[in-house]
Design an enzyme around this catalytic site. Structure first.
Site, PDB file in Angstrom:
ATOM      1  N   LYS A  23     -33.439  -0.482   0.098  1.00 43.07           N
ATOM      2  CA  LYS A  23     -32.301  -0.577   1.233  1.00 43.07           C
ATOM      3  C   LYS A  23     -32.741  -1.164   2.499  1.00 43.07           C
ATOM      4  O   LYS A  23     -31.946  -2.237   2.809  1.00 43.07           O
ATOM      5  CB  LYS A  23     -31.454   0.561   1.290  1.00 43.07           C
ATOM      6  CG  LYS A  23     -30.476   0.616   2.381  1.00 43.07           C
ATOM      7  CD  LYS A  23     -29.370   1.977   1.859  1.00 43.07           C
ATOM      8  CE  LYS A  23     -29.964   3.338   2.194  1.00 43.07           C
ATOM      9  NZ  LYS A  23     -29.942   3.476   3.721  1.00 43.07           N
ATOM     10  N   SER A  24     -33.985  -0.598   2.926  1.00 50.57           N
ATOM     11  CA  SER A  24     -34.376  -1.102   4.199  1.00 50.57           C
ATOM     12  C   SER A  24     -34.606  -2.567   3.970  1.00 50.57           C
ATOM     13  O   SER A  24     -34.481  -3.261   5.131  1.00 50.57           O
ATOM     14  CB  SER A  24     -35.866  -0.326   4.502  1.00 50.57           C
ATOM     15  OG  SER A  24     -35.327   1.170   4.829  1.00 50.57           O
ATOM     16  N   ARG A  28     -33.177  -6.348   5.934  1.00 55.24           N
ATOM     17  CA  ARG A  28     -33.720  -7.049   6.742  1.00 55.24           C
ATOM     18  C   ARG A  28     -33.993  -8.210   6.006  1.00 55.24           C
ATOM     19  O   ARG A  28     -33.988  -9.233   6.929  1.00 55.24           O
ATOM     20  CB  ARG A  28     -35.207  -6.146   6.850  1.00 55.24           C
ATOM     21  CG  ARG A  28     -35.488  -4.964   7.758  1.00 55.24           C
ATOM     22  CD  ARG A  28     -36.798  -4.008   7.528  1.00 55.24           C
ATOM     23  NE  ARG A  28     -36.921  -3.238   8.448  1.00 55.24           N
ATOM     24  CZ  ARG A  28     -36.262  -1.907   8.310  1.00 55.24           C
ATOM     25  NH1 ARG A  28     -35.348  -1.694   7.509  1.00 55.24           N
ATOM     26  NH2 ARG A  28     -36.483  -0.932   9.273  1.00 55.24           N
ATOM     27  N   GLY A  96     -26.754   3.405   9.260  1.00 55.90           N
ATOM     28  CA  GLY A  96     -27.069   3.744  10.673  1.00 55.90           C
ATOM     29  C   GLY A  96     -28.348   2.496  10.827  1.00 55.90           C
ATOM     30  O   GLY A  96     -28.269   1.870  11.520  1.00 55.90           O
ATOM     31  N   ARG A 124     -23.018   9.600  14.549  1.00 58.63           N
ATOM     32  CA  ARG A 124     -24.711   9.632  14.732  1.00 58.63           C
ATOM     33  C   ARG A 124     -24.917   9.080  16.112  1.00 58.63           C
ATOM     34  O   ARG A 124     -24.322   8.271  16.863  1.00 58.63           O
ATOM     35  CB  ARG A 124     -25.312   8.899  13.578  1.00 58.63           C
ATOM     36  CG  ARG A 124     -24.669   9.378  12.259  1.00 58.63           C
ATOM     37  CD  ARG A 124     -25.311   8.746  11.081  1.00 58.63           C
ATOM     38  NE  ARG A 124     -26.753   8.684  11.193  1.00 58.63           N
ATOM     39  CZ  ARG A 124     -27.694   8.155  10.181  1.00 58.63           C
ATOM     40  NH1 ARG A 124     -26.934   7.035   9.365  1.00 58.63           N
ATOM     41  NH2 ARG A 124     -28.921   7.774  10.192  1.00 58.63           N
ATOM     42  N   ASP A 322     -36.016  10.390   4.063  1.00 63.82           N
ATOM     43  CA  ASP A 322     -35.025  10.578   3.344  1.00 63.82           C
ATOM     44  C   ASP A 322     -35.088  11.292   2.015  1.00 63.82           C
ATOM     45  O   ASP A 322     -34.195  11.376   1.135  1.00 63.82           O
ATOM     46  CB  ASP A 322     -34.520   8.938   2.853  1.00 63.82           C
ATOM     47  CG  ASP A 322     -34.055   8.141   4.153  1.00 63.82           C
ATOM     48  OD1 ASP A 322     -33.645   8.663   4.993  1.00 63.82           O
ATOM     49  OD2 ASP A 322     -34.103   6.892   3.996  1.00 63.82           O
ATOM     50  N   LYS A 349     -28.932  12.406  10.328  1.00 61.74           N
ATOM     51  CA  LYS A 349     -28.998  11.300   9.233  1.00 61.74           C
ATOM     52  C   LYS A 349     -27.437  11.378   8.718  1.00 61.74           C
ATOM     53  O   LYS A 349     -26.460  11.450   9.451  1.00 61.74           O
ATOM     54  CB  LYS A 349     -29.619  11.734   7.808  1.00 61.74           C
ATOM     55  CG  LYS A 349     -31.303  11.796   8.399  1.00 61.74           C
ATOM     56  CD  LYS A 349     -31.469  10.127   8.521  1.00 61.74           C
ATOM     57  CE  LYS A 349     -33.050  10.247   8.994  1.00 61.74           C
ATOM     58  NZ  LYS A 349     -33.398   9.018   9.399  1.00 61.74           N
TER      59      LYS A 349
HETATM   60  C1  S3P Z   1     -34.850   3.224   7.905  1.00 58.51           C
HETATM   61  C2  S3P Z   1     -35.307   4.217   8.420  1.00 58.51           C
HETATM   62  C3  S3P Z   1     -35.143   5.307   8.532  1.00 58.51           C
HETATM   63  C4  S3P Z   1     -34.177   6.060   7.274  1.00 58.51           C
HETATM   64  C5  S3P Z   1     -33.232   4.932   6.947  1.00 58.51           C
HETATM   65  C6  S3P Z   1     -33.712   3.632   6.504  1.00 58.51           C
HETATM   66  C7  S3P Z   1     -34.941   1.717   7.968  1.00 58.51           C
HETATM   67  O1  S3P Z   1     -34.213   5.964   9.515  1.00 58.51           O
HETATM   68  O2  S3P Z   1     -33.941   7.330   7.184  1.00 58.51           O
HETATM   69  O3  S3P Z   1     -32.815   5.403   5.818  1.00 58.51           O
HETATM   70  O4  S3P Z   1     -34.395   0.959   7.233  1.00 58.51           O
HETATM   71  O5  S3P Z   1     -35.816   1.571   8.995  1.00 58.51           O
HETATM   72  P1  S3P Z   1     -34.865   6.536  11.140  1.00 58.51           P
HETATM   73  O6  S3P Z   1     -35.480   5.489  11.592  1.00 58.51           O
HETATM   74  O7  S3P Z   1     -33.656   7.018  11.539  1.00 58.51           O
HETATM   75  O8  S3P Z   1     -35.685   7.522  10.659  1.00 58.51           O
END
Ligand code: S3P
Length: 445
Positions: A23-24, A28, A96, A124, A322, A349
């Site tokens: 996902k991250s 990006r 988020g 959030r 996570d 979260k």
């Molecule tokens: C993420 C960072 C984390 C993670 C989120 C994805 C990211 O959040 O919990 O699921 O892709 O940079 P935080 O930066 O709020 O810790």
């Protein structure tokens, strides 16, 4: 529409599966492809709702974003600084990451944009990004408490910042670095604890100059030289270790199981859960190590193992932030007590995950203690009673964690709503059932 699901005790899990893309990295890939000059081809993109919101946002900001086939997307970027004012609100759904990173991108563009999202996202905290982005020159109009919906009035003449993160957050780090892309000079972020570094790796791959200097105690100083030319290229998204965590723990808990998960990202800043499970006695091996577009990838082989409770140090939290919901499920079935420290961030979260896990585990018959930033789980060495309905609180990881617990519980566990699972793990039930799980709609007899 809500989607109640039920998970019944499973016999044994076996076979091979490929979990959806990270996902991250998927978020990006879309954002950076939208900024790069020329064509970017993304393969293995997670087509979860969170990432689709980011795709829509990048289109609204002027990039060409096209789905070719399953997981294959083509983008034509606008060049750094080339985004244009969206003509409607950017709806970031449940995400988020999408909201905070895109806010960073637009903070250094001279136009106004509006952000909103679902009830979870609107609750959030956003000051963690609006504070540093204000130093760069952006202005914000937010709801009380700095929450969404909010308006970003981007800086016409952004100034580079040197900013030390008050919380360990890759989202905040990335928001600042992304604002730094269209800012002249050097943008520096200091993190006292290293957080996932996909932004740094991917921007470097596309041609940006990013310097990472290790600091004492595990921290890092990251400097980006502004206004680089990013060049479009092929980006291959590895399987998400945060998604792989669910079938992995299920295989550990259900006797007789052996599961192979192929092509999972094993970036050391993401694999704290696996380290922890191995300390608890888990039989997990990594095979076929390879590099995929700058990220380490491997196949994971997981065999059923008796687990023993341990103390999980606070310093490990950023590398498994996570994964605490599914670790708490493993702890509930382990012998003895597991103590997890440094969990304050879990409260902000997709839901308050600390409270949601403590409440849900207790309802399943597990003895738990919830502290302000710690969770203590007393395992019985086998699955708990179960036989209850859990409120998933618009949180995909709470939903999936309790469905995994249902596979090892004496009686089935239901969740009130599994619809949010699509934000990060579309096809979760089908993948798990393909391995031998027994997850169905709550109405199914
Ligand atoms: C993420 C960072 C984390 C993670 C989120 C994805 C990211 O959040 O919990 O699921 O892709 O940079 P935080 O930066 O709020 O810790």
């Amino acid at each position: 529409m809500t989607q109640p699901l039920i998970s019944r005790r499973a016999r044994s899990l076996s076979g091979a599966a490929r979990v959806p893309g990270d996902k991250s990295i998927s978020h990006r890939a879309l954002m950076f492809g939208a900024l790069a000059v020329g064509e970017s081809l993304v393969e293995g993109l997670l087509e979860g709702e969170d990432v689709l919101c980011t795709a829509q946002a990048m289109r609204a900001l002027g990039a060409s974003v096209e789905r070719l086939e399953d997981g294959r997307w083509r983008l034509f970027g606008r060049g750094v600084g080339g985004l244009s004012e969206p003509d409607d609100i950017l709806d970031m759904g449940n995400s988020g990451t999408g909201a905070r990173l895109v806010m960073g991108l637009v903070a250094s563009h001279p136009f106004t944009s509006f952000f909103s999202g679902d009830a979870s996202l609107r609750s959030r905290p956003m000051r963690r990004v609006t504070d540093p982005l204000s130093l760069i020159g952006a202005r914000f109009v937010t709801r009380e408490g700095g929450r969404l919906p909010l308006a970003v009035i981007g800086a016409a003449d952004p100034v580079p910042v040197r900013y030390e993160l008050p919380v360990a957050s890759a989202q905040v780090k990335s928001a600042i670095l992304l604002a730094g892309l269209n800012t002249p000079g050097e943008t520096t972020v200091i993190e006292r604890e290293a957080t996932r570094d996909h932004t740094e790796r991917m921007l470097t791959n596309l041609g940006a100059q990013v310097t990472v200097t290790p600091l004492g105690g595990g921290g890092r100083e990251i400097t980006l030289i502004g206004q680089p030319e990013l060049t479009g290229r092929r980006m291959v998204v590895p399987g998400d270790p945060s998604s792989a965590a669910f079938p992995a723990v299920a295989a550990l808990l259900v006797p007789g199981s052996e599961v192979r998960l192929t092509g999972v990202g094993v970036n050391p800043l993401r694999t704290g859960l696996y380290r922890t499970l191995i300390e608890m006695g888990a039989d997990i091996t990594e095979e076929n190590h390879r590099d995929q577009a700058g990220e380490p990838v491997a196949d994971l082989v997981i065999r059923h193992s008796p687990l023993t409770g341990i103390d999980v140090p606070a310093a490990r939290a950023p590398s498994m932030i996570d994964e605490y919901p599914i670790l708490a499920v493993a702890a509930a079935c382990a012998h003895g007590t597991t103590r997890m420290d440094g969990l304050a961030e879990l409260r902000v979260k997709e839901s308050d995950r600390l409270a949601a896990m403590a409440r849900g585990l207790a309802a399943c018959g597990v003895s738990v203690e919830e502290e302000p930033d710690a969770l203590v789980v007393h395992g019985r060495g086998r699955g708990p009673k179960g036989g209850t309905m859990i409120a998933a609180a618009l949180d995909h990881r709470i939903a999936m964690a309790f469905l995994v617990l249902g596979m090892a519980s004496e009686e089935a566990i239901s969740i009130d709503d599994g619809a949010t699972i699509n934000t990060s793990f579309p096809g979760f039930s089908a993948l798990m059932n393909g391995l031998g799980a027994n997850i169905g709609n709550k109405d199914t007899p």
